[in-house]
Write a protein that holds these residues in place. Structure first.
Motif, short mmCIF file in Angstrom:
data_model
loop_
_atom_site.label_atom_id
_atom_site.label_comp_id
_atom_site.label_asym_id
_atom_site.label_seq_id
_atom_site.Cartn_x
_atom_site.Cartn_y
_atom_site.Cartn_z
N ASP A 74 0.78 -1.24 0.00
CA ASP A 74 0.00 0.00 0.00
C ASP A 74 0.82 1.29 0.00
O ASP A 74 0.40 2.28 0.59
N LYS A 75 1.96 1.28 -0.63
CA LYS A 75 2.79 2.49 -0.66
C LYS A 75 2.91 3.04 -2.08
O LYS A 75 3.35 4.17 -2.26
N TYR A 76 2.58 2.23 -3.08
CA TYR A 76 2.81 2.64 -4.46
C TYR A 76 1.60 2.38 -5.36
O TYR A 76 0.78 1.51 -5.06
N LYS A 77 1.59 3.10 -6.47
CA LYS A 77 0.58 2.90 -7.50
C LYS A 77 1.33 2.62 -8.82
O LYS A 77 2.33 3.28 -9.11
N ALA A 78 0.88 1.62 -9.56
CA ALA A 78 1.48 1.35 -10.87
C ALA A 78 0.65 2.06 -11.94
O ALA A 78 -0.58 2.00 -11.90
N LYS A 79 1.33 2.72 -12.84
CA LYS A 79 0.64 3.45 -13.90
C LYS A 79 1.32 3.01 -15.20
O LYS A 79 2.51 3.27 -15.40
N ILE A 80 0.59 2.30 -16.03
CA ILE A 80 1.20 1.73 -17.24
C ILE A 80 0.48 2.28 -18.48
O ILE A 80 -0.75 2.25 -18.54
N SER A 81 1.26 2.76 -19.42
CA SER A 81 0.67 3.34 -20.64
C SER A 81 1.09 2.54 -21.86
O SER A 81 2.29 2.32 -22.07
N TRP A 82 0.11 2.12 -22.66
CA TRP A 82 0.46 1.51 -23.95
C TRP A 82 0.79 2.61 -24.93
O TRP A 82 0.37 3.76 -24.76
N PRO A 83 1.60 2.32 -25.95
CA PRO A 83 2.06 3.38 -26.84
C PRO A 83 0.92 4.04 -27.62
O PRO A 83 -0.07 3.39 -27.95
N ASN A 84 1.08 5.33 -27.89
CA ASN A 84 0.13 6.02 -28.79
C ASN A 84 0.87 6.79 -29.87
O ASN A 84 0.31 7.69 -30.50
N SER A 85 2.14 6.45 -30.05
CA SER A 85 2.92 6.99 -31.17
C SER A 85 4.14 6.09 -31.35
O SER A 85 4.52 5.36 -30.43
N PHE A 86 4.73 6.18 -32.53
CA PHE A 86 5.96 5.42 -32.77
C PHE A 86 7.16 6.26 -32.36
O PHE A 86 7.17 7.47 -32.61
N SER A 87 8.15 5.64 -31.76
CA SER A 87 9.39 6.38 -31.48
C SER A 87 10.30 6.32 -32.71
O SER A 87 11.12 7.19 -32.93
N THR A 88 10.13 5.28 -33.51
CA THR A 88 10.86 5.14 -34.78
C THR A 88 9.88 4.60 -35.81
O THR A 88 9.19 3.62 -35.53
N ALA A 89 9.82 5.24 -36.96
CA ALA A 89 8.95 4.76 -38.05
C ALA A 89 9.35 5.46 -39.34
O ALA A 89 9.91 6.56 -39.30
N PRO A 90 9.05 4.84 -40.47
CA PRO A 90 9.26 5.56 -41.74
C PRO A 90 8.27 6.73 -41.82
O PRO A 90 7.37 6.84 -40.98
N ASN A 91 8.40 7.57 -42.83
CA ASN A 91 7.45 8.69 -42.98
C ASN A 91 6.04 8.15 -43.21
O ASN A 91 5.82 7.33 -44.11
N LEU A 92 5.11 8.63 -42.39
CA LEU A 92 3.72 8.17 -42.52
C LEU A 92 2.87 9.35 -42.99
O LEU A 92 2.91 10.43 -42.39
N SER A 93 2.11 9.12 -44.05
CA SER A 93 1.33 10.22 -44.60
C SER A 93 -0.11 10.22 -44.09
O SER A 93 -0.87 11.14 -44.35
N ASP A 94 -0.49 9.18 -43.35
CA ASP A 94 -1.86 9.12 -42.84
C ASP A 94 -1.84 8.86 -41.34
O ASP A 94 -0.80 8.53 -40.77
N ALA A 95 -3.03 8.98 -40.72
CA ALA A 95 -3.11 8.82 -39.27
C ALA A 95 -2.98 7.35 -38.86
O ALA A 95 -3.31 6.44 -39.63
N VAL A 96 -2.48 7.15 -37.66
CA VAL A 96 -2.39 5.79 -37.09
C VAL A 96 -3.37 5.73 -35.92
O VAL A 96 -3.40 6.62 -35.07
N ASN A 97 -4.22 4.72 -35.92
CA ASN A 97 -5.15 4.54 -34.80
C ASN A 97 -4.58 3.52 -33.83
O ASN A 97 -4.28 2.39 -34.23
N TRP A 98 -4.45 3.94 -32.59
CA TRP A 98 -3.83 3.08 -31.58
C TRP A 98 -4.87 2.48 -30.66
O TRP A 98 -5.88 3.12 -30.35
N ASP A 99 -4.62 1.28 -30.22
CA ASP A 99 -5.47 0.65 -29.21
C ASP A 99 -4.57 -0.23 -28.34
O ASP A 99 -3.46 -0.58 -28.75
N GLY A 100 -5.04 -0.57 -27.17
CA GLY A 100 -4.22 -1.42 -26.31
C GLY A 100 -4.96 -1.85 -25.07
O GLY A 100 -6.11 -1.43 -24.83
N GLU A 101 -4.32 -2.68 -24.30
CA GLU A 101 -4.93 -3.22 -23.07
C GLU A 101 -3.82 -3.65 -22.14
O GLU A 101 -2.89 -4.36 -22.55
N THR A 102 -3.88 -3.19 -20.90
CA THR A 102 -2.90 -3.62 -19.90
C THR A 102 -3.62 -4.52 -18.91
O THR A 102 -4.69 -4.16 -18.41
#
Lengths: 168, 124
Positions: A74-102
């Protein structure tokens, strides 16, 4: 007489040497409140269809797994985020829709199974109250779908899961 | 061939590595310089895939609080312990709530999905 005192002297020397060699070398330790985040499994994106990247096993990917160890309850809270952008990717000309589940994948204490039902989800973030001491493994599934009817350009794609442990 | 790729995947994906920050509840102490206070923290890097950690200080609304430390992004080799001090103006001490360290991975060290870890201690 001389022989006897020599023997006694020798015994005394041996005893004092033994006492010296029995000197203690202490090992000290301390269990204090602490949170450790382990990167248990790095994820891999599968490419099931030309317009999708997914870490699901069924899609040829591997879900990243993060382990949280807390030493005091009872001292900590875990906060986990799934990605919503690429840190590395080729040039993308359209939007990317992200989804995820932890979700809770595994745990060291039976009571931790309740974490899954009590989790709080918003945006791409999932929060878990770490109410018990021990280890919990969380798997983080993520999917990226590219524009409508478009194939993802060839190249390397990388994204980051953010695993946070915040003191309450 | 398939067996080799399964073994390779297992080797790549099962190396557990951790990031630790203590104490959970640090205390603000007076520093040697007038008008400045200090917070002492310790870190341990058990992540072989991350050697740099960024330090940040926030208030209770997660707004940045100004602070000074010798290295805001510190290099911490695998299995290295490090003690560090954060210097805060006395006027900002009431605002200090969270002290966080965040892993910074080099681009070439990130696999398909990298894991960025952040641990925050709380000043009560």
């Amino acid at each position: 007489m001389f022989k006897q005192s020599l023997t006694l002297g020798a015994i005394g020397m041996v005893c004092s040497m033994a006492a010296a060699s029995a000197n203690n070398t202490p090992i000290t330790g301390n269990v204090s409140s602490k949170c450790s985040i382990f990167t248990d499994t790095s994820g891999v994106y599968g490419n099931p269809t030309p317009d999708e990247l997914s870490t699901k096993t069924a899609d040829g990917g591997i879900d990243p797994v993060v382990r949280y160890d807390v030493t005091v309850a009872d001292k900590y809270k875990a906060k986990i985020s799934w990605p919503n952008s690429f840190s590395t990717a080729p040039n993308l000309s359209d939007a990317v829709n992200w989804d995820g589940e932890t979700s809770v994948k595994s745990h060291s204490v039976a009571g931790m199974s309740a974490y899954e039902a009590a989790k709080v989800e918003y945006d791409n973030v999932t929060e878990f109250d770490l109410t018990l001491a021990g280890s919990t493994w969380f798997s983080v599934e993520s999917e990226a779908k590219y524009g409508v009817g478009k194939s993802l350009p060839g190249g390397e794609y990388k994204a980051n899961v953010v695993a946070e442990c915040i003191a309450d | 061939m398939r067996l080799i790729s399964i073994i390779a995947a297992a080797l790549i994906t099962t190396s557990a590595a951790a990031h630790e920050l203590t104490p959970t509840y640090p205390e603000i102490e007076p520093a040697y310089v007038e008008g400045v206070s200090v917070i002492k923290m310790k870190m341990w890097n058990r992540r072989s895939d991350a050697s740099y950690y960024e330090v940040n200080v926030y208030d209770d609304e997660w707004k940045s609080v100004p602070f000074a430390t010798p290295e805001k992004i510190m290099k911490l080799s695998y299995l290295e312990h490090k003690s560090f001090e954060l210097y805060i103006r006395d006027t900002d001490c009431d605002r200090v709530t969270y002290i966080c360290t965040t892993s910074k991975q080099l681009k070439q060290d990130v696999q398909s999905t990298g894991i960025k870890s952040r641990i925050c201690s709380k000043v009560k």
